[in-house]
Design an enzyme around this catalytic site. Structure first.
Site, PDB file in Angstrom:
ATOM      1  CE  LYS A 106     -47.030 -26.140   0.693  1.00 35.63           C
ATOM      2  NZ  LYS A 106     -45.914 -25.248   0.382  1.00 35.63           N
TER       3      LYS A 106
HETATM    4  P1  NAD Z   1     -51.556 -15.611  -0.840  1.00 34.04           P
HETATM    5  O1  NAD Z   1     -52.800 -16.277  -0.460  1.00 34.04           O
HETATM    6  O2  NAD Z   1     -50.962 -14.591   0.076  1.00 34.04           O
HETATM    7  O3  NAD Z   1     -51.669 -14.902  -2.273  1.00 34.04           O
HETATM    8  C1  NAD Z   1     -52.188 -15.534  -3.414  1.00 34.04           C
HETATM    9  C2  NAD Z   1     -52.717 -14.416  -4.318  1.00 34.04           C
HETATM   10  O4  NAD Z   1     -53.112 -14.972  -5.570  1.00 34.04           O
HETATM   11  C3  NAD Z   1     -53.944 -13.718  -3.733  1.00 34.04           C
HETATM   12  O5  NAD Z   1     -53.802 -12.320  -3.875  1.00 34.04           O
HETATM   13  C4  NAD Z   1     -55.090 -14.264  -4.572  1.00 34.04           C
HETATM   14  O6  NAD Z   1     -56.180 -13.368  -4.692  1.00 34.04           O
HETATM   15  C5  NAD Z   1     -54.398 -14.487  -5.909  1.00 34.04           C
HETATM   16  N1  NAD Z   1     -55.076 -15.477  -6.748  1.00 34.04           N
HETATM   17  C6  NAD Z   1     -55.702 -16.618  -6.385  1.00 34.04           C
HETATM   18  N2  NAD Z   1     -56.218 -17.258  -7.441  1.00 34.04           N
HETATM   19  C7  NAD Z   1     -55.887 -16.511  -8.508  1.00 34.04           C
HETATM   20  C8  NAD Z   1     -56.130 -16.625  -9.908  1.00 34.04           C
HETATM   21  N3  NAD Z   1     -56.815 -17.668 -10.397  1.00 34.04           N
HETATM   22  N4  NAD Z   1     -55.654 -15.672 -10.736  1.00 34.04           N
HETATM   23  C9  NAD Z   1     -54.956 -14.620 -10.244  1.00 34.04           C
HETATM   24  N5  NAD Z   1     -54.700 -14.446  -8.927  1.00 34.04           N
HETATM   25  C10 NAD Z   1     -55.176 -15.370  -8.087  1.00 34.04           C
HETATM   26  O7  NAD Z   1     -50.522 -16.801  -1.119  1.00 34.04           O
HETATM   27  P2  NAD Z   1     -48.936 -16.732  -1.116  1.00 34.04           P
HETATM   28  O8  NAD Z   1     -48.446 -17.130   0.231  1.00 34.04           O
HETATM   29  O9  NAD Z   1     -48.476 -15.450  -1.737  1.00 34.04           O
HETATM   30  O10 NAD Z   1     -48.607 -17.968  -2.086  1.00 34.04           O
HETATM   31  C11 NAD Z   1     -48.675 -17.860  -3.497  1.00 34.04           C
HETATM   32  C12 NAD Z   1     -47.923 -19.003  -4.134  1.00 34.04           C
HETATM   33  O11 NAD Z   1     -46.568 -18.993  -3.648  1.00 34.04           O
HETATM   34  C13 NAD Z   1     -48.453 -20.413  -3.816  1.00 34.04           C
HETATM   35  O12 NAD Z   1     -48.236 -21.243  -4.938  1.00 34.04           O
HETATM   36  C14 NAD Z   1     -47.569 -20.866  -2.678  1.00 34.04           C
HETATM   37  O13 NAD Z   1     -47.500 -22.280  -2.588  1.00 34.04           O
HETATM   38  C15 NAD Z   1     -46.247 -20.256  -3.097  1.00 34.04           C
HETATM   39  N6  NAD Z   1     -45.290 -20.093  -1.993  1.00 34.04           N
HETATM   40  C16 NAD Z   1     -45.581 -19.324  -0.920  1.00 34.04           C
HETATM   41  C17 NAD Z   1     -44.650 -19.182   0.100  1.00 34.04           C
HETATM   42  C18 NAD Z   1     -44.880 -18.275   1.300  1.00 34.04           C
HETATM   43  O14 NAD Z   1     -43.919 -18.060   2.060  1.00 34.04           O
HETATM   44  N7  NAD Z   1     -46.054 -17.719   1.494  1.00 34.04           N
HETATM   45  C19 NAD Z   1     -43.419 -19.848   0.017  1.00 34.04           C
HETATM   46  C20 NAD Z   1     -43.137 -20.617  -1.104  1.00 34.04           C
HETATM   47  C21 NAD Z   1     -44.084 -20.743  -2.112  1.00 34.04           C
END
Ligand code: NAD
Length: 468
Positions: A106
């Site tokens: 990561k």
């Molecule tokens: P992203 O940046 O696209 O979205 C995150 C969202 O959460 C944003 O809309 C942001 O405004 C919101 N956010 C941030 N802080 C917040 C808070 N305190 N309260 C409420 N909302 C809040 O990120 P993502 O890619 O969707 O990833 C989200 C989660 O999923 C992370 O934990 C990431 O590790 C996990 N994840 C993502 C992927 C992927 O393919 N993108 C894969 C596996 C796991």
């Protein structure tokens, strides 16, 4: 008060220890699997806005029992070494659980991506890529990053392009990162993959009546009340698919600047567009500043899809959701998990629930190495075969299949069809295996421990086959 087990890394490691005890792993192998192999911290300067700005970046390699190692890169002001190491460890266990042939890694860059213009972000990303490339922390054979919080297709395209420039003779250079745009070697269905995986995971959960009974949930996703935290890549797609295709009702969405509530169902696309235009949910119909009360709303399913450590010992007792599916990594701390478990909340754990991303990344990496898109060779052949079968059946029964049906029946699979089929298969098998393990052994407290046990068994098998 939070204790050490309630830090993100502490929660992952404590879950690991509990599962390792149940597996009966010896101390030496336990130590080898649990420990993070290496973490590279880099500080680099970029000339921006007339000055020199120094950035800090991380890339952790948790386990190299399989190579390349794989895991996203996040852009976040809150990233630190412990967080990156916890996320890298989760990647190791996740890949083992869904049988993606990778070790876990990561990365992170400590940055607020919204504070920089796209051309500035591009320079910063390219510079970070150079630092990673110097140490083989980006490479098709050794370490393959992907998008995570704060990064997406655009950043992956910059990284792939920079890697290509540094390695012009490398035939497989597109395979150095996944989550790229389709025009830059990406695969159809990757952007939606993690949210789509969450949908497939819930569909599979709803095929397991015993698990629903545990949580006191009636069968069928239709009309189930859902609360989503974080409407970014993962949360948006999960909410959109579940409301549009499964007729579930998203009654609450929590974002950074507040929340939105609508008992009749939030228009997810409308809210998503509002966020993009205005930078948050404020001003949307049903807006409230009181996010805590939305987290505590009566609902069947909660989807935390923002960040880690949001359900803690301080608010776990308020949560009324019957099922929580961890779309984000590490949203529930260890102690909060125990509290929720005691009141029979079914928690579908992160190391399985958000594995859709790495699964489709795996497909993208294979596509890049094979230099041909999935379905290219077989699609028309499959169509011709169906046309022949239909013609034979029509002749035998003396009736024609209606035109609308005919087109649907003969259509050969596209790349997107194949990606979704592969993802669905992985998510179904994954859930079925962790549910069976949990239900068949009374010592196993929950799906999380069951998932971790399966991951540990596979990794320890991999070491055993090396004679370790
Ligand atoms: P992203 O940046 O696209 O979205 C995150 C969202 O959460 C944003 O809309 C942001 O405004 C919101 N956010 C941030 N802080 C917040 C808070 N305190 N309260 C409420 N909302 C809040 O990120 P993502 O890619 O969707 O990833 C989200 C989660 O999923 C992370 O934990 C990431 O590790 C996990 N994840 C993502 C992927 C992927 O393919 N993108 C894969 C596996 C796991």
């Amino acid at each position: 008060m939070s204790t050490n087990v309630d830090t993100f890394l502490g929660s992952v490691e404590t879950t690991f220890d509990q599962a390792a005890d149940l597996v009966g792993l010896n101390d030496e192998l336990r130590h080898k699997i649990k420990i993070c192999n290496s973490t590279y911290v880099v500080r680099f300067g970029v000339r921006l806005r007339g000055g020199l700005v120094t950035f800090t970046g991380y890339r952790s390699v948790h386990s190299e029992h399989r190579e390349p190692v794989k895991g996203g890169i996040r852009y976040s002001l809150h990233a630190d070494q412990d967080e990156v190491e916890a996320l890298a460890a989760l990647m190791t266990y996740k890949c083992a659980l869904v049988e993606a042939p990778f070790g876990g890694s990561k990365g992170a860059l400590v940055i607020d991506p919204t504070a920089w213009e796209p051309h500035e972000l591009e320079r910063i990303t390219r510079r970070f890529t150079q630092e990673l490339a110097k140490r083989h922390l980006i490479s098709p054979a050794q370490n393959v990053p992907a998008p995570d919080m704060g990064t997406g297709e655009r950043e992956m395209a910059w990284m792939a392009d920079e890697y290509k420039r540094l390695n012009p003779n490398e035939l497989n250079s597109w395979a150095c990162v996944t989550g790229k745009p389709v025009s830059k070697g990406g695969i159809r269905g990757r952007v939606e993959a993690t949210g789509r995986g969450v949908q497939y995971a819930l569909r599979e959960c709803f095929r397991h009546p015993k698990d629903l009974e545990f949580a006191g949930v009636t069968p069928g996703l239709k009309d189930k009340r859902i609360v989503v935290q974080g409407l970014g890549n993962v949360g948006y797609h999960a909410a959109q698919f579940l409301s549009q295709e499964d007729e579930a009702i998203v009654v609450g969405v929590i974002e950074r600047d507040g929340a939105v509530v609508d008992e009749s169902g939030i228009d997810i696309d409308g809210l998503h567009m509002h966020i993009h235009k205005n930078g948050g949910v404020k001003g949307y119909k049903g807006y409230t500043e009181d996010s805590a009360s939305v987290l505590a709303m009566e609902c069947d399913i909660m989807i935390p899809a923002a960040l880690e450590g949001v359900i803690t010992v301080d608010n776990a007792n308020d949560i009324k959701a019957k099922i929580i599916i961890e779309a984000a990594n590490g949203p529930i701390t260890f102690t909060a998990n125990q509290i929720l478990l005691d009141r029979k909340c079914l928690i579908i754990p992160d190391l399985y629930a958000n594995a859709g991303g790495v699964t489709v990344s795996y497909f993208e990496w294979v596509k890049n190495l094979s230099h041909i898109r999935f379905g290219r060779l077989g699609r028309r052949q499959a169509e011709n075969q169906m046309i022949n079968i239909l013609s034979a059946v029509e002749e035998l029964v003396g009736k024609k299949v209606p035109e609308g049906w005919r087109d649907k029946i003969i259509e050969g699979p596209t790349e997107l069809d194949l990606v979704r089929s592969g993802l669905d298969d992985v998510m179904r098998e994954g859930y079925a295996s962790i549910s069976a393990k949990w239900n068949n052994d009374s010592r196993i407290p929950d799906l999380r421990t069951a998932a971790m046990m399966i991951a540990i068994e596979r990794i320890s098998d991999s070491y055993s086959s090396l004679g370790i």
